[in-house]
Design a protein around this motif. Structure first.
Motif, mmCIF file in Angstrom:
data_model
loop_
_atom_site.group_PDB
_atom_site.id
_atom_site.type_symbol
_atom_site.label_atom_id
_atom_site.label_comp_id
_atom_site.label_asym_id
_atom_site.label_seq_id
_atom_site.Cartn_x
_atom_site.Cartn_y
_atom_site.Cartn_z
ATOM 1 N N LEU A 31 0.685 -1.242 0.303
ATOM 2 C CA LEU A 31 0.065 -0.119 -0.245
ATOM 3 C C LEU A 31 0.685 1.446 -0.056
ATOM 4 O O LEU A 31 2.240 1.318 0.372
ATOM 5 C CB LEU A 31 -0.948 -0.041 1.171
ATOM 6 C CG LEU A 31 -1.774 -1.368 1.444
ATOM 7 C CD1 LEU A 31 -2.651 -1.100 2.580
ATOM 8 C CD2 LEU A 31 -2.903 -1.288 0.175
ATOM 9 N N PRO A 32 0.431 2.426 -0.641
ATOM 10 C CA PRO A 32 -0.784 2.595 -1.261
ATOM 11 C C PRO A 32 -0.723 2.331 -2.785
ATOM 12 O O PRO A 32 -1.495 2.351 -3.398
ATOM 13 C CB PRO A 32 -1.241 4.001 -1.175
ATOM 14 C CG PRO A 32 0.377 4.661 -1.148
ATOM 15 C CD PRO A 32 1.058 3.609 -0.469
ATOM 16 N N SER A 33 0.433 1.855 -3.357
ATOM 17 C CA SER A 33 0.602 1.403 -4.858
ATOM 18 C C SER A 33 -0.541 0.506 -5.357
ATOM 19 O O SER A 33 -0.814 0.373 -6.510
ATOM 20 C CB SER A 33 2.031 0.886 -5.073
ATOM 21 O OG SER A 33 2.853 1.807 -4.748
ATOM 22 N N VAL A 69 2.814 -10.469 -0.909
ATOM 23 C CA VAL A 69 3.407 -9.666 -0.192
ATOM 24 C C VAL A 69 3.285 -8.265 0.210
ATOM 25 O O VAL A 69 3.502 -7.301 -0.896
ATOM 26 C CB VAL A 69 5.200 -10.004 -0.505
ATOM 27 C CG1 VAL A 69 6.003 -9.130 0.493
ATOM 28 C CG2 VAL A 69 5.617 -11.385 -0.619
ATOM 29 N N GLN A 70 2.723 -7.945 1.338
ATOM 30 C CA GLN A 70 2.503 -6.498 1.625
ATOM 31 C C GLN A 70 3.188 -6.247 3.170
ATOM 32 O O GLN A 70 4.356 -6.072 3.168
ATOM 33 C CB GLN A 70 0.781 -6.178 1.692
ATOM 34 C CG GLN A 70 0.213 -6.150 0.213
ATOM 35 C CD GLN A 70 -1.041 -5.745 0.224
ATOM 36 O OE1 GLN A 70 -1.847 -5.922 1.197
ATOM 37 N NE2 GLN A 70 -1.603 -5.052 -0.773
ATOM 38 N N ASN A 71 2.204 -6.346 4.147
ATOM 39 C CA ASN A 71 2.888 -6.312 5.578
ATOM 40 C C ASN A 71 3.552 -7.544 5.700
ATOM 41 O O ASN A 71 4.654 -7.654 6.713
ATOM 42 C CB ASN A 71 1.883 -5.967 6.449
ATOM 43 C CG ASN A 71 1.395 -4.546 6.218
ATOM 44 O OD1 ASN A 71 2.053 -3.729 5.919
ATOM 45 N ND2 ASN A 71 0.067 -4.044 6.779
ATOM 46 N N GLN A 72 3.113 -8.743 5.192
ATOM 47 C CA GLN A 72 3.704 -10.054 5.504
ATOM 48 C C GLN A 72 3.389 -10.693 4.021
ATOM 49 O O GLN A 72 2.522 -10.735 3.442
ATOM 50 C CB GLN A 72 2.954 -10.609 6.691
ATOM 51 C CG GLN A 72 1.504 -10.903 6.637
ATOM 52 C CD GLN A 72 1.181 -11.731 7.769
ATOM 53 O OE1 GLN A 72 1.645 -11.720 8.961
ATOM 54 N NE2 GLN A 72 -0.266 -11.944 8.048
ATOM 55 N N GLY A 103 -4.681 1.759 3.538
ATOM 56 C CA GLY A 103 -4.111 1.600 4.809
ATOM 57 C C GLY A 103 -2.799 1.930 5.110
ATOM 58 O O GLY A 103 -2.052 2.501 4.182
ATOM 59 N N CYS A 104 -1.914 1.447 6.348
ATOM 60 C CA CYS A 104 -0.740 1.743 6.259
ATOM 61 C C CYS A 104 0.107 0.678 5.912
ATOM 62 O O CYS A 104 -0.271 -0.659 6.021
ATOM 63 C CB CYS A 104 -0.268 2.069 7.814
ATOM 64 S SG CYS A 104 -1.344 3.636 8.461
ATOM 65 N N PHE A 105 1.413 1.008 5.493
ATOM 66 C CA PHE A 105 2.386 -0.210 5.209
ATOM 67 C C PHE A 105 3.354 -0.207 6.013
ATOM 68 O O PHE A 105 4.294 0.879 6.327
ATOM 69 C CB PHE A 105 2.920 0.320 3.749
ATOM 70 C CG PHE A 105 4.059 -0.440 3.229
ATOM 71 C CD1 PHE A 105 3.828 -1.922 3.041
ATOM 72 C CD2 PHE A 105 4.987 -0.121 2.866
ATOM 73 C CE1 PHE A 105 4.802 -2.879 2.950
ATOM 74 C CE2 PHE A 105 6.369 -1.192 2.352
ATOM 75 C CZ PHE A 105 6.009 -2.277 2.353
#
Length: 530
Positions: A31-33, A69-72, A103-105
């Protein structure tokens, strides 16, 4: 790098020629991409799999898996067979569409590394459970990482993070950076290759770095490259040129100059797709692709299909009406069995041939010479081809008619001076047309994707409606169904030097899940009722 070598010296079957290695796609778009890329990526995947799952003949893609794969890291789709699994692939794409876009990355430096390691472990575990007949598909794995992060930095992270990982089964590791700027995607939709700034040092595995535009067409072309025969075990075709013109660079003046080439399709045959005009009319037997195009690459390892050049033609000296069939492309071979000096020399000679033909405005007429099949009382019929140079380092090859195939065409010459009134009427009509300098197939679509997707639609009652699926997801039930793997779940990767401990209860539950997955697959394939 592991090249997926096929043991044995027998002839390669069409299934082996067509089938490409298993694919692991890791979507590394935080996020946010993700909000800007999600729709294009999902539509491109949907379009690609509608074609890949519809192609008749041997399966070109064996296995596919998808990680996010983002936060995990998270396994969205464990390894599944591509052919016959469009509904499951479509459900996976739907899951991607529903992922959080805002949201937050909170980046974790090891998430991508863990996704690669976990996907490789899942692949190895899947291969241990397949039958002997499917073992060929498990010889090597190609990993593609689609990212919105700077590609060169990501390559360095992977080189450092995976230096202690066993990558012997990784045939290729590819990083594809999605660029936000549109670089004329509709005019040139092929991914742009870049070379890594530093060479990889772990197990000799190089990391390929490419860029792709953030649009549906460019991503489609990226995925459709998976349908190409990218094997490097052997060259496909030998292009033979007369020795007298090249006696300085030939090893022996009595032998013709031999350029070793790989074969590549220019486009998919419509006869291989259901519902197309050519396919419905059955004008071309799908098996014809094996006997014309891929017969050149499916011979025994001791011999090769040869194209022997017999004449040169002026570029304006051939009528398009006498060419037939699908064209294909020749390019310099990348066979790993040739030494570097021979590969380089072969490539230089190939490029020189392209330049010389363009300069002279020549085409080449060649005779196809399939490998001998032993003694035969009947001489096989020959096929002739015209070879056309291009501005790229490739040669276009098209079959050309011979005397036996020609039909009489008693057409008179066009009158020089048509009536003025007719000429004026027709010219006024032509002036209404929009004039384009070239034909760009990427700007013309036939709604084939939607048609192919609709052919996989199952009768109602087999799946939850969309509103019910959303309700199940909120309740946490759909999430449980999605992460169900076809292999036993893997423990989280521990820190280096520590062996993961799996409790006995977990081990038992893993075995139970694997057995349950097999039972569920059988129920889906052989339903007892609606």
């Amino acid at each position: 790098m592991y090249h997926g070598r096929i043991t044995g010296k027998g002839p390669l079957t069409p299934a082996q020629i067509y089938q490409q290695p298993p694919r692991l796609l890791i979507v590394h778009i935080p996020l946010p991409s993700w909000a800007d890329i999600c729709s294009n990526l999902c539509e491109a995947l949907q379009n690609f799999f509608s074609v890949a799952c519809s192609l008749m003949g041997p399966s070109r893609m064996s296995l596919f898996s998808l990680y996010m794969v983002q936060n995990q890291h998270e396994c969205i789709l464990p390894f599944v067979q591509v052919k016959g699994n469009f509904a499951r692939l479509q459900a996976c794409i739907s899951e991607l569409r529903m992922l959080q876009r805002e949201g937050c990355f909170r980046p974790q430096g090891t998430s991508l590394q863990l996704a690669v390691e976990n996907g490789l472990q899942q692949f190895n575990q899947y291969c241990r459970h397949v039958t002997t007949g499917a073992a060929l598909a498990c010889t090597a794995l190609e990993i593609s990482i689609l990212t919105s992060q700077p590609g060169r930095e990501l390559v360095k992270q992977l080189e450092e993070g995976l230096k202690d990982t066993d990558l012997v089964k990784v045939r290729r590791l590819q990083v594809v950076e999605i660029v936000k700027e549109t670089l004329g995607c509709m005019d040139s939709a092929s991914p742009v290759e870049e070379s890594s700034s530093d060479e990889s040092s772990f197990l000799g595995t190089d990391i390929d770095l490419q860029t792709v535009d953030n649009d549906v067409v460019s991503m489609e072309m990226l995925f459709k490259a998976w349908l190409h025969n990218s094997g490097t075990d052997r060259e496909h075709v030998h292009l033979l040129l007369p020795s007298q013109s090249f006696n300085k660079i030939s090893r022996a003046t009595d032998n013709p100059m031999c350029l070793k080439c790989d074969l590549q399709e220019r486009l998919l045959s419509p006869s291989l797709l259901p519902g197309t005009a050519d396919g419905s009319l059955k004008m071309d037997d799908p098996k014809g692709d094996f006997s014309t195009l891929y017969q050149m690459a499916s011979q025994s390892s001791a011999s090769y299909f040869k194209l022997r050049v017999i004449k040169a033609l002026k570029s304006s000296g051939i009528c398009e009406s006498v060419t037939y069939g699908l064209p294909f492309i020749l390019r310099p071979t990348s066979c790993w069995q040739l030494d570097w000096d021979e590969l380089e020399t072969n490539q230089q000679h190939f490029h020189a041939l392209c330049h010389s033909l363009l300069k002279r405005e020549w085409l080449l007429l060649a005779k196809g010479e399939p490998p001998s099949r032993g003694r035969s009382l009947r001489e096989p019929a020959s096929t002739f081809y015209v070879i056309v140079p291009s501005r790229s380092p490739t040669l276009l090859v098209k079959a050309v008619a011979t005397r036996e195939l020609m039909l009489p065409s008693p057409f008179a010459l066009l009158p020089e001076n048509p009536p003025d009134d007719s000429l004026q009427v027709v010219e006024n009509v032509l002036d209404l047309l929009e004039l384009e300098p070239t034909y760009n197939p990427l700007q013309v679509w036939s709604h084939l994707y939607s048609h192919l997707s609709s052919t996989f639609a199952k009768p109602q009652g087999r799946h939850h409606p969309s509103w019910e699926s959303r309700a199940l997801r909120k309740a946490g039930q759909l999430q449980t169904n999605r992460v169900r793997a076809t292999v036993a779940p893997l423990p989280m990767t521990s820190a280096p030097g520590r062996a993961p401990k799996v409790p006995a209860a977990s081990k038992a539950s893993s075995e139970a899940i694997f057995q349950l997955s097999e039972e569920e697959e059988e129920e889906e394939e052989y339903p007892s009722g609606p």
